[in-house]
Scaffold this motif. Sequence first.
Motif, PDB file in Angstrom:
ATOM      1  N   ILE A  93       0.852  -1.203   0.000  1.00 12.42           N
ATOM      2  CA  ILE A  93       0.000   0.000   0.000  1.00 12.42           C
ATOM      3  C   ILE A  93       0.886   1.251   0.000  1.00 12.42           C
ATOM      4  O   ILE A  93       1.808   1.354   0.807  1.00 12.42           O
ATOM      5  CB  ILE A  93      -0.913  -0.003   1.253  1.00 12.42           C
ATOM      6  CG1 ILE A  93      -1.823  -1.234   1.231  1.00 12.42           C
ATOM      7  CG2 ILE A  93      -1.724   1.290   1.347  1.00 12.42           C
ATOM      8  CD1 ILE A  93      -2.543  -1.519   2.546  1.00 12.42           C
ATOM      9  N   THR A  94       0.597   2.200  -0.883  1.00 12.36           N
ATOM     10  CA  THR A  94       1.462   3.381  -0.979  1.00 12.36           C
ATOM     11  C   THR A  94       0.791   4.680  -0.536  1.00 12.36           C
ATOM     12  O   THR A  94       1.477   5.682  -0.366  1.00 12.36           O
ATOM     13  CB  THR A  94       1.967   3.568  -2.429  1.00 12.36           C
ATOM     14  OG1 THR A  94       0.832   3.577  -3.300  1.00 12.36           O
ATOM     15  CG2 THR A  94       2.933   2.467  -2.831  1.00 12.36           C
ATOM     16  N   VAL A  95      -0.514   4.669  -0.407  1.00 12.99           N
ATOM     17  CA  VAL A  95      -1.196   5.929  -0.049  1.00 12.99           C
ATOM     18  C   VAL A  95      -2.163   5.688   1.109  1.00 12.99           C
ATOM     19  O   VAL A  95      -2.997   4.781   1.033  1.00 12.99           O
ATOM     20  CB  VAL A  95      -1.992   6.505  -1.251  1.00 12.99           C
ATOM     21  CG1 VAL A  95      -2.557   7.885  -0.901  1.00 12.99           C
ATOM     22  CG2 VAL A  95      -1.123   6.594  -2.503  1.00 12.99           C
ATOM     23  N   ARG A 102      -8.183  13.490   0.965  1.00 14.45           N
ATOM     24  CA  ARG A 102      -7.678  14.862   0.860  1.00 14.45           C
ATOM     25  C   ARG A 102      -7.499  15.273  -0.607  1.00 14.45           C
ATOM     26  O   ARG A 102      -7.735  16.411  -0.987  1.00 14.45           O
ATOM     27  CB  ARG A 102      -6.334  14.967   1.597  1.00 14.45           C
ATOM     28  CG  ARG A 102      -5.855  16.384   1.781  1.00 14.45           C
ATOM     29  CD  ARG A 102      -4.569  16.435   2.586  1.00 14.45           C
ATOM     30  NE  ARG A 102      -4.703  15.872   3.907  1.00 14.45           N
ATOM     31  CZ  ARG A 102      -4.022  14.812   4.381  1.00 14.45           C
ATOM     32  NH1 ARG A 102      -3.113  14.220   3.638  1.00 14.45           N
ATOM     33  NH2 ARG A 102      -4.220  14.365   5.590  1.00 14.45           N
ATOM     34  N   MET A 103      -7.120  14.303  -1.433  1.00 13.79           N
ATOM     35  CA  MET A 103      -6.920  14.584  -2.864  1.00 13.79           C
ATOM     36  C   MET A 103      -8.260  14.651  -3.606  1.00 13.79           C
ATOM     37  O   MET A 103      -8.293  14.882  -4.806  1.00 13.79           O
ATOM     38  CB  MET A 103      -6.082  13.472  -3.515  1.00 13.79           C
ATOM     39  CG  MET A 103      -4.706  13.280  -2.960  1.00 13.79           C
ATOM     40  SD  MET A 103      -3.474  14.366  -3.639  1.00 13.79           S
ATOM     41  CE  MET A 103      -3.552  14.070  -5.377  1.00 13.79           C
ATOM     42  N   ASN A 104      -9.341  14.380  -2.907  1.00 14.07           N
ATOM     43  CA  ASN A 104     -10.681  14.343  -3.514  1.00 14.07           C
ATOM     44  C   ASN A 104     -10.781  13.286  -4.625  1.00 14.07           C
ATOM     45  O   ASN A 104     -11.497  13.471  -5.620  1.00 14.07           O
ATOM     46  CB  ASN A 104     -11.100  15.720  -4.041  1.00 14.07           C
ATOM     47  CG  ASN A 104     -12.596  15.823  -4.225  1.00 14.07           C
ATOM     48  OD1 ASN A 104     -13.346  15.167  -3.496  1.00 14.07           O
ATOM     49  ND2 ASN A 104     -13.046  16.581  -5.187  1.00 14.07           N
ATOM     50  N   ALA A 105     -10.044  12.190  -4.449  1.00 14.34           N
ATOM     51  CA  ALA A 105     -10.130  11.098  -5.429  1.00 14.34           C
ATOM     52  C   ALA A 105     -11.439  10.348  -5.221  1.00 14.34           C
ATOM     53  O   ALA A 105     -11.978  10.331  -4.101  1.00 14.34           O
ATOM     54  CB  ALA A 105      -8.947  10.156  -5.243  1.00 14.34           C
ATOM     55  N   VAL A 106     -11.933   9.730  -6.297  1.00  8.27           N
ATOM     56  CA  VAL A 106     -13.152   8.926  -6.150  1.00  8.27           C
ATOM     57  C   VAL A 106     -12.822   7.501  -5.715  1.00  8.27           C
ATOM     58  O   VAL A 106     -13.697   6.739  -5.314  1.00  8.27           O
ATOM     59  CB  VAL A 106     -13.997   8.892  -7.442  1.00  8.27           C
ATOM     60  CG1 VAL A 106     -14.681  10.229  -7.675  1.00  8.27           C
ATOM     61  CG2 VAL A 106     -13.161   8.474  -8.645  1.00  8.27           C
ATOM     62  N   GLY A 107     -11.566   7.130  -5.839  1.00  7.63           N
ATOM     63  CA  GLY A 107     -11.175   5.782  -5.430  1.00  7.63           C
ATOM     64  C   GLY A 107      -9.712   5.522  -5.719  1.00  7.63           C
ATOM     65  O   GLY A 107      -8.939   6.441  -5.990  1.00  7.63           O
ATOM     66  N   ILE A 108      -9.367   4.247  -5.637  1.00  7.14           N
ATOM     67  CA  ILE A 108      -7.964   3.856  -5.783  1.00  7.14           C
ATOM     68  C   ILE A 108      -7.853   2.640  -6.721  1.00  7.14           C
ATOM     69  O   ILE A 108      -8.823   1.922  -6.937  1.00  7.14           O
ATOM     70  CB  ILE A 108      -7.319   3.511  -4.417  1.00  7.14           C
ATOM     71  CG1 ILE A 108      -8.051   2.337  -3.734  1.00  7.14           C
ATOM     72  CG2 ILE A 108      -7.283   4.705  -3.487  1.00  7.14           C
ATOM     73  CD1 ILE A 108      -7.612   0.971  -4.116  1.00  7.14           C
ATOM     74  N   GLY A 109      -6.654   2.423  -7.218  1.00  6.09           N
ATOM     75  CA  GLY A 109      -6.348   1.216  -7.981  1.00  6.09           C
ATOM     76  C   GLY A 109      -5.194   0.500  -7.318  1.00  6.09           C
ATOM     77  O   GLY A 109      -4.180   1.137  -6.942  1.00  6.09           O
ATOM     78  N   TYR A 110      -5.327  -0.804  -7.133  1.00 10.72           N
ATOM     79  CA  TYR A 110      -4.325  -1.588  -6.401  1.00 10.72           C
ATOM     80  C   TYR A 110      -4.035  -2.863  -7.188  1.00 10.72           C
ATOM     81  O   TYR A 110      -4.955  -3.575  -7.587  1.00 10.72           O
ATOM     82  CB  TYR A 110      -4.878  -1.935  -5.003  1.00 10.72           C
ATOM     83  CG  TYR A 110      -3.829  -2.518  -4.103  1.00 10.72           C
ATOM     84  CD1 TYR A 110      -3.161  -1.725  -3.181  1.00 10.72           C
ATOM     85  CD2 TYR A 110      -3.473  -3.862  -4.216  1.00 10.72           C
ATOM     86  CE1 TYR A 110      -2.160  -2.270  -2.380  1.00 10.72           C
ATOM     87  CE2 TYR A 110      -2.481  -4.402  -3.423  1.00 10.72           C
ATOM     88  CZ  TYR A 110      -1.829  -3.606  -2.506  1.00 10.72           C
ATOM     89  OH  TYR A 110      -0.843  -4.127  -1.726  1.00 10.72           O
TER      90      TYR A 110
END
Length: 278
Positions: A93-95, A102-110
Amino acid sequence: MDWGMRNRLSKIINPKDGRTLMLAVDHGYFLGPTTGLEKFREYVEPLVPYADTLFATRGMIRSSINPDIKTPIMLRNSGGTSILNKELLHEGITVDIEDVIRMNAVGIGYSITVGMPWERDTILDFSRVVDACERYGLIAMAVTAVGKELKRDARYLGLATRMAAEHGAHIVKTYYCDGFDKVVDACPVPIVMAGGKKIPEIDALTMAYNAIQAGAAGVDMGRNIFQSEDPVAMIRAVRELIHHDATPREALQFYEEHRQASGSRKKSGIAADDTKKI
Ligand code: 5RP
């Protein structure tokens, strides 16, 4: 799925047609200055208006993308090894989830690495990431990363995509293969197709078309857009396929017409072409 998560999912996958064009520009997280992404801001910003979602690392978004953009962001949330490492794709995991918010991202990719010696690490970490996403209504996309020694066939990709869904992925990103309909049918959550290494435009358009015909929700395509002779014309052509039901021939014709209008980009040529290895 709660309201916040449904709302975020609708920003990625257009509720009108159930499709998405995600632009993958995360490659530098293990490849460094990838061919076609060396001058990140200059090369990526013209593509952003044509993407439904941008998939990138937090570092490049912060440093190189205007915060006023309307395009939703999915953050690459795995990494830790480079193209020089023998254990490439042994990722963690990197974030932190707070920074995703905080970045207002809608999600993540892993990336999960089914069939590789460290599959357990990546799958358990991915499950932790899903827990964190569920807590805040964020979308967790599993990327089925494939080691060089593994065969990208329907049997393998069916295993990896189904495992991703079983462990809680809301979207699964995977590669195209013969029998892709079987992969899609056995995966209960939307699948987006990764483009893979650069191939001729007509082949990339045909592959995306076939993936959609097989039931994919769209693409999360990188190199076949940003390494194209004319990336803007190419992303627009892919858009024709995804949202306007163009055939591969029609999309290619669109590409040719718009390529002539906008001209091609000069490559700086400093990046090693390591991108064929993924
Ligand atoms: C590797 C990845 C890449 O970082 C990238 O997103 C792939 O996109 P493309 O294959 O279309 O260049 O997910 O597993």
